[in-house]
Design an enzyme around this catalytic site. Structure first.
Site, PDB file in Angstrom:
ATOM      1  N   GLU A  66       0.831  -1.207   0.000  1.00  0.00           N
ATOM      2  CA  GLU A  66       0.000   0.000   0.000  1.00  0.00           C
ATOM      3  C   GLU A  66       0.868   1.260   0.000  1.00  0.00           C
ATOM      4  OE1 GLU A  66      -4.135  -0.656   1.239  1.00  0.00           O
ATOM      5  OE2 GLU A  66      -3.195  -1.328   3.121  1.00  0.00           O
ATOM      6  N   GLU A 112      -4.786  -9.071   2.844  1.00  0.00           N
ATOM      7  CA  GLU A 112      -5.630  -8.743   3.997  1.00  0.00           C
ATOM      8  C   GLU A 112      -6.927  -9.521   4.039  1.00  0.00           C
ATOM      9  OE1 GLU A 112      -2.977  -5.082   3.542  1.00  0.00           O
ATOM     10  OE2 GLU A 112      -3.861  -6.638   2.256  1.00  0.00           O
TER      11      GLU A 112
END
Length: 270
Positions: free
Chosen positions: A124, A144
């Site tokens: 990210e 995730e």
């Protein structure tokens, strides 16, 4: 474990370039609260120093960054205690979002030297870097969802704008990673290099950035980031503000003089 072995962010200055190394190799450079606090502070210091013209972010050893340490669970609970924010910061949450480059874009050009696994929060953060080099053994993923979480540090907004929509959806919804070759093919990274050569390539590119007019480079990045995905008419108005500032600068005059005199320019950032 002595203090040198504690997870930390290593910051090294080399002329106009700063190299930041995420250093937690025993945990594949998983991020700790203290590391993210250090990163938030480092971004502030880099942008406040006009002599720093480029920054490089990399990882220690054979991994880049695998995100937060899920075994510890601090990212779900929130940061407190060790690694808590300095007094001038509003909250631990603001340190996390600043450190992960979720709520800020570095004004200084930021180059990622991806030397291995780039997963979760590491992937990210990657999406907020400007120029990206990957070693051939690197992998890129947002796992995730496999653990009941969401890749919510910018990926649901940014990734679909940086690679094809369907591949962004596949990465986020399945949690399956891309190889370095796939990341290069889909444009997530701009350079693919042999193992052990990412930092060398990053320094080579940083030197080219630093050789250019610093005001021109910063304003060009600011225009790109600020205009985002606005329609062209609105984006052009933003662009013009940055262009005018550069064209009125001493650096612009120096660059044109150097061109006509067939010499290297001597930029001051003014």
């Amino acid at each position: 474990m002595n203090s040198a072995d504690e997870p930390h962010l290593k910051v090294e200055r080399d002329g106009n370039v700063v190299v930041l190394t995420m250093n937690n190799p025993r945990r594949r450079n998983a991020l700790t609260p203290s590391m993210i606090t250090s990163m938030a502070q480092a971004w502030d210091e880099i942008d406040a120093n006009p002599d720093i013209r480029a920054a490089i972010l990399t990882g220690e050893g054979s991994s880049y960054c695998v995100g937060g340490d899920l075994a510890d669970g601090w990212m779900v609970r929130g940061s407190s205690g060790k690694g808590s924010p300095p007094p001038e910061r509003k909250s631990a949450g603001s340190v996390i979002t600043d450190g992960l480059l979720l709520t800020r874009s570095l004004a200084t050009p930021l180059i990622a030297a991806v030397n291995g696994a780039c997963l979760g929060g590491g992937c990210e953060m990657l999406q907020q870097t400007d120029i990206r080099i990957a070693e051939e053994h690197a992998v890129f993923g947002l796992p995730e969802a496999k653990w009941g979480l969401i890749a919510g540090a910018g990926s649901t907004v940014r990734l679909k704008r940086q690679i094809p929509y369907t591949k962004a959806m596949e990465m986020i919804l399945t949690g399956e990673p891309l190889t370095a070759a796939e990341a290069y093919h889909f444009g997530l990274v701009g350079h693919l290099v042999p193992t052990g050569r990412s930092l060398e390539k990053a320094r080579e590119i940083a030197a080219k950035v630093c050789a250019n007019g610093p005001l021109a480079v910063r304003n060009a990045k600011a225009s790109i980031v600020t205009s985002g995905w606005l329609d062209e008419q609105d984006a052009r108005q933003i662009e013009q503000r940055f262009v005018i500032e550069v064209m009125r600068s001493g650096d612009a005059k120096e660059g044109l003089a150097a061109f006509s005199e067939k010499r290297a320019p001597r930029y001051t950032g003014q």
